[in-house]
Enzyme design. Structure first.
Site, PDB file in Angstrom:
ATOM      1  CB  VAL A   1      76.283 -14.481  81.155  1.00 39.70           C
ATOM      2  CG1 VAL A   1      75.080 -13.877  80.454  1.00 39.70           C
ATOM      3  CG2 VAL A   1      77.464 -14.625  80.192  1.00 39.70           C
TER       4      VAL A   1
ATOM      5  CD1 TRP B   1      72.653 -33.483  91.958  1.00 38.79           C
ATOM      6  CD2 TRP B   1      74.293 -34.982  91.840  1.00 38.79           C
ATOM      7  NE1 TRP B   1      73.094 -33.728  93.240  1.00 38.79           N
ATOM      8  CE2 TRP B   1      74.095 -34.644  93.185  1.00 38.79           C
ATOM      9  CE3 TRP B   1      75.276 -35.914  91.517  1.00 38.79           C
ATOM     10  CZ2 TRP B   1      74.857 -35.205  94.218  1.00 38.79           C
ATOM     11  CZ3 TRP B   1      76.034 -36.467  92.535  1.00 38.79           C
ATOM     12  CH2 TRP B   1      75.826 -36.117  93.869  1.00 38.79           C
ATOM     13  CG  HIS B   2      71.512 -37.757  85.449  1.00 38.86           C
ATOM     14  ND1 HIS B   2      71.447 -39.135  85.357  1.00 38.86           N
ATOM     15  CD2 HIS B   2      72.805 -37.450  85.729  1.00 38.86           C
ATOM     16  CE1 HIS B   2      72.660 -39.634  85.577  1.00 38.86           C
ATOM     17  NE2 HIS B   2      73.491 -38.640  85.809  1.00 38.86           N
TER      18      HIS B   2
ATOM     19  CG  HIS C   1      74.587 -42.272  83.833  1.00 41.27           C
ATOM     20  ND1 HIS C   1      74.858 -42.029  85.141  1.00 41.27           N
ATOM     21  CD2 HIS C   1      74.137 -43.559  83.769  1.00 41.27           C
ATOM     22  CE1 HIS C   1      74.594 -43.116  85.861  1.00 41.27           C
ATOM     23  NE2 HIS C   1      74.158 -44.064  85.045  1.00 41.27           N
ATOM     24  N   PRO C   2      73.202 -38.532  81.164  1.00 40.22           N
ATOM     25  CG  PRO C   2      72.145 -36.576  81.874  1.00 40.22           C
ATOM     26  CD  PRO C   2      72.780 -37.844  82.386  1.00 40.22           C
ATOM     27  CD  GLN C   3      79.808 -37.630  80.272  1.00 41.30           C
ATOM     28  OE1 GLN C   3      80.422 -36.575  80.283  1.00 41.30           O
ATOM     29  NE2 GLN C   3      80.356 -38.770  80.654  1.00 41.30           N
TER      30      GLN C   3
HETATM   31  C1  LIG Z   1      77.857 -34.663  90.218  1.00 35.37           C
HETATM   32  C2  LIG Z   1      77.368 -35.043  88.866  1.00 35.37           C
HETATM   33  C3  LIG Z   1      77.648 -36.308  88.367  1.00 35.37           C
HETATM   34  C4  LIG Z   1      77.202 -36.664  87.091  1.00 35.37           C
HETATM   35  N1  LIG Z   1      77.577 -37.866  86.566  1.00 35.37           N
HETATM   36  C5  LIG Z   1      77.306 -38.119  85.264  1.00 35.37           C
HETATM   37  C6  LIG Z   1      77.847 -39.271  84.623  1.00 35.37           C
HETATM   38  O1  LIG Z   1      78.583 -40.053  85.217  1.00 35.37           O
HETATM   39  N2  LIG Z   1      77.543 -39.486  83.322  1.00 35.37           N
HETATM   40  C7  LIG Z   1      76.730 -38.649  82.621  1.00 35.37           C
HETATM   41  O2  LIG Z   1      76.457 -38.916  81.449  1.00 35.37           O
HETATM   42  N3  LIG Z   1      76.212 -37.545  83.206  1.00 35.37           N
HETATM   43  C8  LIG Z   1      76.512 -37.253  84.484  1.00 35.37           C
HETATM   44  N4  LIG Z   1      76.048 -36.105  85.049  1.00 35.37           N
HETATM   45  C9  LIG Z   1      75.199 -35.208  84.240  1.00 35.37           C
HETATM   46  C10 LIG Z   1      75.957 -34.522  83.120  1.00 35.37           C
HETATM   47  O3  LIG Z   1      77.275 -34.220  83.499  1.00 35.37           O
HETATM   48  C11 LIG Z   1      75.194 -33.240  82.740  1.00 35.37           C
HETATM   49  O4  LIG Z   1      73.861 -33.555  82.513  1.00 35.37           O
HETATM   50  C12 LIG Z   1      75.753 -32.589  81.490  1.00 35.37           C
HETATM   51  O5  LIG Z   1      77.155 -32.514  81.573  1.00 35.37           O
HETATM   52  C13 LIG Z   1      75.134 -31.216  81.286  1.00 35.37           C
HETATM   53  O6  LIG Z   1      75.748 -30.553  80.197  1.00 35.37           O
HETATM   54  P1  LIG Z   1      75.323 -29.073  79.816  1.00 35.37           P
HETATM   55  O7  LIG Z   1      76.195 -28.653  78.698  1.00 35.37           O
HETATM   56  O8  LIG Z   1      73.859 -29.037  79.623  1.00 35.37           O
HETATM   57  O9  LIG Z   1      75.630 -28.177  81.105  1.00 35.37           O
HETATM   58  P2  LIG Z   1      76.990 -27.937  81.917  1.00 35.37           P
HETATM   59  O10 LIG Z   1      78.000 -28.947  81.605  1.00 35.37           O
HETATM   60  O11 LIG Z   1      76.604 -27.751  83.330  1.00 35.37           O
HETATM   61  O12 LIG Z   1      77.553 -26.559  81.332  1.00 35.37           O
HETATM   62  C14 LIG Z   1      77.052 -25.308  81.698  1.00 35.37           C
HETATM   63  C15 LIG Z   1      78.212 -24.338  81.792  1.00 35.37           C
HETATM   64  O13 LIG Z   1      77.721 -23.011  81.790  1.00 35.37           O
HETATM   65  C16 LIG Z   1      78.398 -22.264  82.777  1.00 35.37           C
HETATM   66  N5  LIG Z   1      77.509 -21.183  83.200  1.00 35.37           N
HETATM   67  C17 LIG Z   1      76.326 -21.314  83.837  1.00 35.37           C
HETATM   68  N6  LIG Z   1      75.795 -20.102  84.088  1.00 35.37           N
HETATM   69  C18 LIG Z   1      76.656 -19.195  83.572  1.00 35.37           C
HETATM   70  C19 LIG Z   1      76.670 -17.777  83.536  1.00 35.37           C
HETATM   71  N7  LIG Z   1      75.689 -17.064  84.097  1.00 35.37           N
HETATM   72  N8  LIG Z   1      77.707 -17.163  82.932  1.00 35.37           N
HETATM   73  C20 LIG Z   1      78.719 -17.877  82.373  1.00 35.37           C
HETATM   74  N9  LIG Z   1      78.761 -19.225  82.404  1.00 35.37           N
HETATM   75  C21 LIG Z   1      77.740 -19.867  82.995  1.00 35.37           C
HETATM   76  C22 LIG Z   1      78.667 -23.267  83.877  1.00 35.37           C
HETATM   77  O14 LIG Z   1      79.646 -22.826  84.771  1.00 35.37           O
HETATM   78  C23 LIG Z   1      79.048 -24.492  83.071  1.00 35.37           C
HETATM   79  O15 LIG Z   1      80.406 -24.521  82.749  1.00 35.37           O
HETATM   80  C24 LIG Z   1      76.448 -35.733  86.328  1.00 35.37           C
HETATM   81  C25 LIG Z   1      76.162 -34.468  86.832  1.00 35.37           C
HETATM   82  C26 LIG Z   1      76.633 -34.115  88.087  1.00 35.37           C
HETATM   83  C27 LIG Z   1      76.351 -32.747  88.603  1.00 35.37           C
END
Ligand SMILES: Cc1cc2nc3c(=O)[nH]c(=O)nc-3n(C[C@H](O)[C@H](O)[C@H](O)COP(=O)(O)OP(=O)(O)OC[C@H]3O[C@@H](n4cnc5c(N)ncnc54)[C@H](O)[C@@H]3O)c2cc1C
Ligand SMILES: *[C@@H]1O[C@H](CO)[C@@H](O)[C@H](O)[C@H]1NC(C)=O
Ligand SMILES: *[C@@H]1O[C@H](CO)[C@@H](O)[C@H](O)[C@H]1NC(C)=O
Ligand SMILES: *[C@@H]1O[C@H](CO)[C@@H](O)[C@H](O)[C@H]1NC(C)=O
Ligand SMILES: *[C@@H]1O[C@H](CO)[C@@H](O)[C@H](O)[C@H]1NC(C)=O
Ligand SMILES: *[C@@H]1O[C@H](CO)[C@@H](O)[C@H](O)[C@H]1NC(C)=O
Ligand SMILES: *[C@@H]1O[C@H](CO)[C@@H](O)[C@H](O)[C@H]1NC(C)=O
Ligand SMILES: *[C@@H]1O[C@H](CO)[C@@H](O)[C@H](O)[C@H]1NC(C)=O
Ligand SMILES: *[C@@H]1O[C@H](CO)[C@@H](O)[C@H](O)[C@H]1NC(C)=O
Ligand SMILES: *[C@@H]1O[C@H](CO)[C@@H](O)[C@H](O)[C@H]1NC(C)=O
Ligand SMILES: *[C@@H]1O[C@H](CO)[C@@H](O)[C@H](O)[C@H]1NC(C)=O
Ligand SMILES: *[C@@H]1O[C@H](CO)[C@@H](O)[C@H](O)[C@H]1NC(C)=O
Ligand SMILES: *[C@@H]1O[C@H](CO)[C@@H](O)[C@H](O)[C@H]1NC(C)=O
Length: 600
Positions: free
Chosen positions: A266, A534-535, A579-581
């Site tokens: 997007v 990365w939170h 951890h914020p998932q």
């Molecule tokens: C390496 C790592 C390890 C982690 N470990 C943990 C853990 O063990 N436990 C925990 O609770 N949390 C963990 N976290 C944090 C947690 O995973 C995230 O905070 C959470 O999943 C974020 O969810 P979200 O829905 O906000 O974003 P995301 O899950 O990042 O979803 C965003 C989505 O939007 C898509 N997107 C972005 N821009 C566009 C665009 N322009 N067009 C189309 N699609 C797009 C992306 O590709 C992605 O699929 C970790 C994070 C990382 C990076």
């Protein structure tokens, strides 16, 4: 049979033989339509929940647009112990971001992976399942003036998300968790770790020997996380449970009213004026691969922005929503002045502290010995058991607070959500995960994280090119408070290992930690070695309906426009002390209910 009913059933027969209905689309040219009730931007942790829940209503049509590829068949994502391979700097499944030079980290830039794959970060993260404290959520309720965000009100959503499952090794889990606070009826699998680590009995012994400081907590997901307890993970049957494997599982992705488009990035959301002076953001523009053409799809009800806390503010700003002056300065035409977009980013600094141990029974062995790696991998592949069923050798976490009389509170108000919420965390691991290119020996790692930071950072645009990475400044270790907490956390980890339980086991600290004798040396060690969990959260924060700041209202609608809601971790005004998932899942579950209620 009435004519109407006949037509309806004929229509559904046609739908069922229509080849492309409901499934994964690789190419936008194959989409049967460009008009949907809802368009969800981002098939990540939160976005997939929204797509799933909205399409429970057969009357709603939903298009989910994801920039990355499908997660299916991606081994490094599926096998828990291989997760580090999908996280490293610049992997095929990452957005490959890097932070701006971090003043608190001696000017270092830190790689900042974000999942670029169906499932988003839930397809690449460490799978730790930690809900946070009840106070984290009660604070969201207080800030927004919406009791619906309180811990008690959110319980049904926690339960809709979680599907408690037995650990991979089917061990007796009595005494490792409290069944009363878990749900076996949700969608996303959660389990205790499924391979016993050799240090587990020493950790438990420490909670007995140093009981006052390191009190055992039967279940850290009860709303009162303080203490030392067993790790819970989003793993089921020894494999990763992401929002893609769960909420877009085969029974859901087949729904006729759900279209999932991958490899589609997007670029902006386009507004039209609807009625008197009201801006409606209802058209989504995206591009695919090297094809320069831009596609447009229209949402007749709502656009749901779920691109995560880095890309959600970026997309808003590329669409003209943000601080008008800052947008104009990079050549984006401002449409709505909303200066909080991208601001108040909240992230948790991390520091991996390691010590050599007098043992070969650590997970380092797996990266030190290729035949062992193969053997253990084959075991996983055949039986879904063995060390590959878990994430990185961790069985226990500690969530801890500074003493209430700590000197830092003379200078700083306590940024945690309340007295039941941790200031810092210790992640205790039996070695180092196999991605670590360099295996230096057998280790114990205690990673210390500042889970309730005072620092704030920001996401801004570096250019008006929607394909250029945003400028990402998480503000790591940028306040004296965060430094004070990290120092206390390292000292606490040292005290933990000073318990009699570790005598003869822990030998010497690894690297610069060996030099830490004074507070100044400790600070220097932290600035040169700390990184991030990365939170990041908070970059499109919710605030009370009439607040003078904030990006979305408590119902997650973007302030000042219609047709656009934000549903991902960006909306939480503080990162939860965890951890914020899970928080992303909970936000999405409640949001889906609010959206459904708005369109009955
Ligand atoms: C390496 C790592 C390890 C982690 N470990 C943990 C853990 O063990 N436990 C925990 O609770 N949390 C963990 N976290 C944090 C947690 O995973 C995230 O905070 C959470 O999943 C974020 O969810 P979200 O829905 O906000 O974003 P995301 O899950 O990042 O979803 C965003 C989505 O939007 C898509 N997107 C972005 N821009 C566009 C665009 N322009 N067009 C189309 N699609 C797009 C992306 O590709 C992605 O699929 C970790 C994070 C990382 C990076
Ligand atoms: C779908 O629409 C039909 C016809 O308007 C209505 O009767 C039905 O209740 C709707 N279903 C749901 C789940 O809202
Ligand atoms: C997993 O990641 C490693 C390291 O990047 C890579 O060598 C390997 O090919 C990947 N495996 C698969 C099946 O993609
Ligand atoms: C990240 O880098 C890898 C390796 O160079 C590349 O394959 C991948 O496409 C990049 N991701 C994005 C979103 O550009
Ligand atoms: C990440 O990878 C890129 C490209 O390979 C490189 O320029 C950058 O320095 C790396 N970042 C770190 C901190 O290793
Ligand atoms: C929320 O507000 C109530 C009432 O002012 C207060 O008692 C409580 O401590 C607050 N809770 C949090 C977590 O902020
Ligand atoms: C599990 O362990 C508990 C206590 O250690 C014991 O009471 C219980 O009988 C065990 N359950 C099974 C199924 O063995
Ligand atoms: C690019 O997309 C357009 C619109 O769907 C299509 O007509 C064209 O064939 C595509 N070009 C390539 C090179 O795939
Ligand atoms: C950041 O959050 C605080 C409340 O925690 C608020 O007072 C302030 O206005 C916010 N700043 C911006 C730019 O949104
Ligand atoms: C490596 O692992 C294999 C398989 O378990 C084992 O037979 C071998 O002895 C190990 N080698 C070393 C050097 O430890
Ligand atoms: C895993 O097992 C399957 C058979 O169940 C086999 O086809 C596949 O090659 C194995 N994978 C590896 C990497 O050995
Ligand atoms: C290592 O452990 C063995 C027993 O397992 C013990 O005899 C030896 O003294 C230990 N070495 C150190 C340096 O503590
Ligand atoms: C420890 O400190 C000494 C003296 O300042 C320095 O030479 C050495 O490089 C440091 N070691 C590490 C691993 O940082």
């Amino acid at each position: 049979m009435t004519v109407k009913l006949f037509l309806a059933s004929l229509f559904s027969v046609l739908l069922s033989i229509y080849p492309c209905q409901g499934d994964l689309y690789e190419s936008a040219s194959n989409l049967p339509t460009s008009h949907y009730d809802f368009v969800v931007i981002g098939g990540g942790t939160a976005g997939n929940v929204v797509a799933n829940r909205l399409t429970e209503n057969p009357n709603f049509s939903v298009l989910l647009v994801e920039a990355g590829p499908s997660d299916s068949g991606v081994f490094n994502s599926t096998v828990p112990l291989l997760n580090a391979f999908v996280q490293a700097n610049n992997t095929f499944f990452s957005w490959n971001y890097t932070t701006t030079p971090q003043a608190g980290l001696n000017g270092r830039s830190i790689p900042y992976p974000r999942g670029h794959i169906l499932g988003g970060c839930s397809s690449i993260n460490n799978m730790f399942y930690t809900r946070g404290s009840s106070e984290d959520y009660d604070r969201y309720a207080n800030i927004t003036g919406d009791r619906g965000w309180s811990w008690n009100s959110l319980q049904p959503y926690i339960r809709k998300n979680e599907r408690w499952t037995p650990p991979a090794d089917n061990h007796n889990t009595t005494g490792e968790f409290n069944p009363a606070v878990h749900s076996s009826t949700g969608i996303n699998a959660v389990s205790l770790v499924g391979f016993p680590q050799a240090i587990n009995s020493r950790v438990i012994k420490t909670t007995e020997e140093l009981n006052e400081e390191f009190t055992f907590n039967l279940d850290m997901n009860s709303g009162t996380p303080l203490g030392v307890g067993f790790l819970q993970t989003t793993i089921g049957g020894g494999t990763r449970s992401s929002s893609a494997t769960s909420y877009l599982g085969p029974e859901f992705i087949r729904r006729r009213n759900l279209h999932v488009l991958v490899n589609a990035r997007v670029t902006q959301i386009i507004s039209t004026h609807s009625g008197k002076d009201s801006l409606a953001f209802n058209t989504v523009e995206f591009s695919q691969g090297a094809n320069a053409s831009r596609f447009r799809v229209k949402a007749s009800k709502e656009v749901i922005l779920s691109a995560g806390p880095v890309n959600t503010p970026s997309i808003l700003m590329h669409s003209g929503i943000g601080d008008s002056e800052e947008l104009a300065a990079v050549g984006v035409e401002p449409i709505l002045h909303l200066p909080s977009v991208g601001k108040n980013a909240s992230d948790q600094p991390l520091l991996a502290n390691a010590w050599f141990v007098n043992s070969t029974d650590t997970i380092d062995q797996i990266s030190r010995n290729i035949s062992l790696f193969d053997e253990d991998f084959q075991l996983w592949n055949k039986t879904k058991t063995g060390p590959f069923v878990d994430s990185g050798g961790t069985s226990h976490l500690a969530m801890l607070r500074l003493p209430s009389n700590a000197s830092i509170f003379h200078q700083f108000p306590d940024p945690s959500a309340g007295p039941k919420s941790p200031h810092f965390e210790m992640v205790i691991a039996n070695g180092r995960a196999p991605s670590s290119a360099l295996s230096i020996g057998n280790l114990i790692t205690i990673t210390t994280n500042v889970v309730s930071p005072a620092a704030r950072g920001k996401v801004t645009l570096a250019s008006n090119d929607p394909f250029a990475p945003p400028s990402l400044n998480p503000g790591l270790m940028s306040t004296d408070y965060d430094m004070f907490v990290m120092q206390a956390a390292v000292r606490t980890a040292q005290r933990f290992l000073s318990a009699p339980a570790w005598k003869g086991y822990v030998t010497t600290p690894v690297g610069a930690l060996a030099n830490v004798t004074t507070d100044a040396a400790l600070e220097s060690y932290i600035r040169s070695s700390a990184s991030t969990t990365w939170h990041i959260a908070g970059t499109a924060a919710m605030s009370a309906q009439n607040a003078s700041y904030g990006v979305v209202n408590p119902d997650l609608r973007v302030k000042g426009v219609s047709g656009l809601r934000i549903v991902d971790l960006s909306v939480l005004p503080f990162v939860p002390s965890a951890h914020p998932q899970v928080a992303a899942y909970i936000v999405a579950e409640r949001a889906a209910d609010m959206i459904k209620a708005a369109w009955v």
